[in-house]
Design a protein around this motif. Structure first.
Motif, PDB file in Angstrom:
ATOM      1  N   LYS A   1      36.413  19.912  23.210  1.00 16.50           N
ATOM      2  CA  LYS A   1      37.390  19.098  24.120  1.00 16.50           C
ATOM      3  C   LYS A   1      37.533  17.642  23.470  1.00 16.50           C
ATOM      4  O   LYS A   1      36.672  17.082  24.108  1.00 16.50           O
ATOM      5  N   TRP A   2      38.273  17.978  23.079  1.00 16.11           N
ATOM      6  CA  TRP A   2      38.231  16.274  22.422  1.00 16.11           C
ATOM      7  C   TRP A   2      40.101  15.646  22.868  1.00 16.11           C
ATOM      8  O   TRP A   2      40.888  16.196  23.359  1.00 16.11           O
TER       9      TRP A   2
ATOM     10  N   ARG B   1      35.360  12.533  23.191  1.00 22.59           N
ATOM     11  CA  ARG B   1      35.143  13.496  24.198  1.00 22.59           C
ATOM     12  C   ARG B   1      34.140  13.462  24.939  1.00 22.59           C
ATOM     13  O   ARG B   1      32.858  12.022  24.823  1.00 22.59           O
TER      14      ARG B   1
END
Length: 432
Positions: free
Chosen positions: A319-320, A429
């Motif tokens: 998840k960025w 992230r």
């Protein structure tokens, strides 16, 4: 070859500023971008046409110390100094320029007027900085401006011309949407048409003249159409050449970022709808950011407890969060575009509010250019952001800064520069 000063200015008018201007003026980002593309050559042309004007030279000389580049939207767009300079350059032509740009870009006259001030501030500030960095005196600045006269007309986008901006008397005066005016126009057809209006009965000479006039009636428009088509073909060829330039630190500036493209987003490849900054609640402190943007998503994730409950880094690595406003100047890994600092400050505030949180910085490029150079540039930019966060007191929370080049780029290298902008970004992230 003389320096094209527009290349000096584009870095100040990049995606972050376009996004901010669209939000502040209540316009679409595409409209703002289109307006800037039309205003910039006109302003450079105005300065070039006044290269010996003492007031213009004084304004440029003083610009490097005025701080105008650091506050383009808040300062230049409403500065009385810039307004006075515009009056000196354009006189009574200002309203015509504002109306023409508003119509061309599909924005309001108020927005067009504010953008004219903003672009003028960016132009004067950039030339002033260049002059200071290269020890140019007023004579040198005057010569630099004078050299622009030969290229200004060719830089106006399709759909705009000096004539449509009420500047037709400058630099030879013709419309830049066609080269037909530069071609010699035969005088014979005018004489023949005039003769054909006289009463000549059955005179055979009159019949011959009418025939000649009818030939030119279709031949001249055909010649104009061919000339216009040739010009448009050359413009497209020039744009295609520009978009294939590599993204190296020293030679690939023009494909690294675009002056008038929209901010990158991990999935969008077309111009997004205008976004508006809102108050994002950080434990009672209000940050300015997009609803659903980077700050909003990060704060929501941290408040949910998902970071605290993550067992290891593997649970976080996919998840960025893309920066909405942080962009670097063309070809640079050490100079941010105007408007970028605000989001870095927001990130610092989030990390200080959640001192246990750790992050990683990532840099990305599009698929054009040499991959080794792309990786180097993206890595250098990520390291720069890491260093900036360290200076702000949260360096211990930044575990790593990595450059990925075009490894995760999705848009084809042959796509337009605006489409490829989606792959040119900085992101963050959470990490453990």
């Amino acid at each position: 070859m003389s320096l094209n000063v527009i290349d000096l200015i584009k870095g100040q008018l990049g995606p972050a500023l376009v996004s901010q201007a669209a939000s502040q003026f209540g316009e679409s980002e595409s409209g703002i971008s289109k307006a800037i593309g039309g205003i910039l050559p006109a302003v450079v042309g105005g300065l070039a046409n006044n290269s010996d004007n003492p007031g213009v030279l004084d304004a440029i000389t003083n610009a490097s110390s005025s701080g105008i580049l650091g506050n383009l939207i808040g300062g230049a767009s409403s500065s009385p100094v810039i307004s006075t300079l515009l009056t000196s350059i354009f006189g009574d032509k200002i309203s015509g320029i504002v109306n023409a740009i508003a119509t061309y870009a599909g924005i309001s006259n108020n927005s067009s007027s504010s953008l004219l001030n903003l672009v003028t501030g960016a132009t004067v500030g950039s030339i002033g900085k260049y002059a200071a960095d290269n020890n140019l005196d007023k004579s040198g600045i005057s010569n630099l401006l004078g050299e622009q006269k030969g290229i200004v007309s060719s830089l106006l986008p399709a759909g705009l011309s000096l004539a449509s901006l009420n500047l037709g008397s400058w630099f030879g005066g013709g419309s830049t949407t066609s080269h037909a005016e530069a071609a010699p126009k035969p005088e014979e057809p005018k004489i023949e048409v005039t003769r054909s209006t006289t009463a000549a009965g059955t005179n055979p000479d009159r019949n011959n003249n009418e025939g000649g006039g009818s030939i030119w009636k279709w031949l001249l428009p055909l010649l104009l159409l061919i000339a216009a088509g040739y010009f448009l073909w050359k413009q497209c060829e020039k744009k295609q050449t520009t978009t294939t330039t590599t993204t190296t630190d020293s030679t690939a500036a023009k494909t690294d970022t675009a002056a008038t493209t929209t901010p990158a987003d991990t999935s969008a490849t077309t111009t997004p709808a205008a976004k508006t900054d809102e108050n994002i609640d950080l434990n009672g402190v209000m940050l300015k950011g997009y609803k659903g943007g980077m700050e909003d998503q990060m704060i929501t994730f941290l408040k949910s407890g998902n970071y605290k409950n993550a067992a290891d880094d593997a649970a976080l690595k996919d998840k960025w969060y893309d920066f909405d406003h942080v962009n670097f100047k063309i070809g640079s890994a050490t100079e941010l575009e105007a408007g970028s600092q605000g989001q870095l400050d927001n990130l610092v505030a989030i990390l200080k509010a959640f001192p246990d949180a750790k992050i990683k910085i990532g840099g990305y490029t599009d698929k054009t250019g040499n991959e080794a150079s792309n990786v180097k540039l993206s890595k250098s930019r990520a390291e720069f952001i890491k260093g900036a966060l360290a200076k702000a007191g949260v360096g211990a929370q930044v575990l790593e800064a990595e450059g990925y080049g075009s490894k995760y780029a999705k848009v084809d290298a042959k796509a337009s520069d605006a489409e490829r902008a989606a792959d040119r970004k900085m992101a963050v992230r959470f990490a453990k």
